[in-house]
Design a protein around this motif. Structure first.
Motif, PDB file in Angstrom:
ATOM      1  N   LYS A 144       0.908  -1.180   0.058  1.00 59.43           N
ATOM      2  CA  LYS A 144       0.059  -0.183  -0.059  1.00 59.43           C
ATOM      3  C   LYS A 144       0.903   1.234  -0.009  1.00 59.43           C
ATOM      4  O   LYS A 144       1.700   1.358   0.997  1.00 59.43           O
ATOM      5  CB  LYS A 144      -1.002   0.057   1.148  1.00 59.43           C
TER       6      LYS A 144
ATOM      7  N   HIS B 282      -4.070   3.509  -1.166  1.00 52.05           N
ATOM      8  CA  HIS B 282      -4.126   2.819  -2.276  1.00 52.05           C
ATOM      9  C   HIS B 282      -3.173   1.412  -2.528  1.00 52.05           C
ATOM     10  O   HIS B 282      -1.684   1.305  -1.943  1.00 52.05           O
ATOM     11  CB  HIS B 282      -3.439   3.471  -3.539  1.00 52.05           C
TER      12      HIS B 282
ATOM     13  N   VAL C 211      -1.084  -0.969  -4.649  1.00 53.49           N
ATOM     14  CA  VAL C 211      -0.489  -0.753  -5.646  1.00 53.49           C
ATOM     15  C   VAL C 211       0.357  -1.974  -6.014  1.00 53.49           C
ATOM     16  O   VAL C 211       0.928  -2.079  -7.356  1.00 53.49           O
ATOM     17  CB  VAL C 211       0.809   0.372  -5.576  1.00 53.49           C
TER      18      VAL C 211
ATOM     19  N   LYS D 164      -1.887   2.326 -10.896  1.00 52.84           N
ATOM     20  CA  LYS D 164      -2.200   2.899  -9.490  1.00 52.84           C
ATOM     21  C   LYS D 164      -1.268   3.791  -9.083  1.00 52.84           C
ATOM     22  O   LYS D 164      -1.422   4.657  -8.221  1.00 52.84           O
ATOM     23  CB  LYS D 164      -2.326   1.579  -8.572  1.00 52.84           C
TER      24      LYS D 164
ATOM     25  N   LYS E 288      -1.599   6.935 -10.187  1.00 57.50           N
ATOM     26  CA  LYS E 288      -2.662   7.612  -9.607  1.00 57.50           C
ATOM     27  C   LYS E 288      -2.354   8.299  -8.223  1.00 57.50           C
ATOM     28  O   LYS E 288      -2.614   9.309  -7.853  1.00 57.50           O
ATOM     29  CB  LYS E 288      -3.932   6.785  -9.400  1.00 57.50           C
ATOM     30  N   VAL E 289      -1.429   7.514  -7.522  1.00 60.40           N
ATOM     31  CA  VAL E 289      -0.956   7.874  -6.139  1.00 60.40           C
ATOM     32  C   VAL E 289      -0.152   9.414  -6.527  1.00 60.40           C
ATOM     33  O   VAL E 289      -0.330  10.250  -5.768  1.00 60.40           O
ATOM     34  CB  VAL E 289       0.035   6.767  -5.612  1.00 60.40           C
TER      35      VAL E 289
END
Length: 75
Positions: free
Chosen positions: A32, A36, A38, A67, A70-71
């Motif tokens: 994480k 999120h 990942v 992902k 996105k973070v």
């Protein structure tokens, strides 16, 4: 992985999970970044091992770059 999290200034943790279908339910974890997930890692599921004809333990790791991006946007 920890260096990526550090560079993004995002907390990183490894959590126990049983959600990845290709991994042994008792021998897997999730990575994480913040809130999120990942990636996943662990031992391949015994059923998968039989299906591909592998007799020795096999480890697996997956890191989802989309992902991670996105973070990065959320930081």
């Amino acid at each position: 992985i920890e260096e990526i999290a550090s560079a993004l200034n995002v907390p990183c943790e490894v959590v126990n999970t049983q959600k990845h279908p290709l991994l042994h339910p008792g021998i897997q974890g999730a990575i994480k970044f913040g809130s999120h997930i990942v990636g996943y890692f662990g031992q391949a599921h015994p059923r998968l091992m039989r299906n591909v004809g592998v007799e020795r333990e096999m480890l697996f790791a997956e890191f989802d770059v989309s992902k991670l991006l996105k973070v990065m946007k959320d930081v």
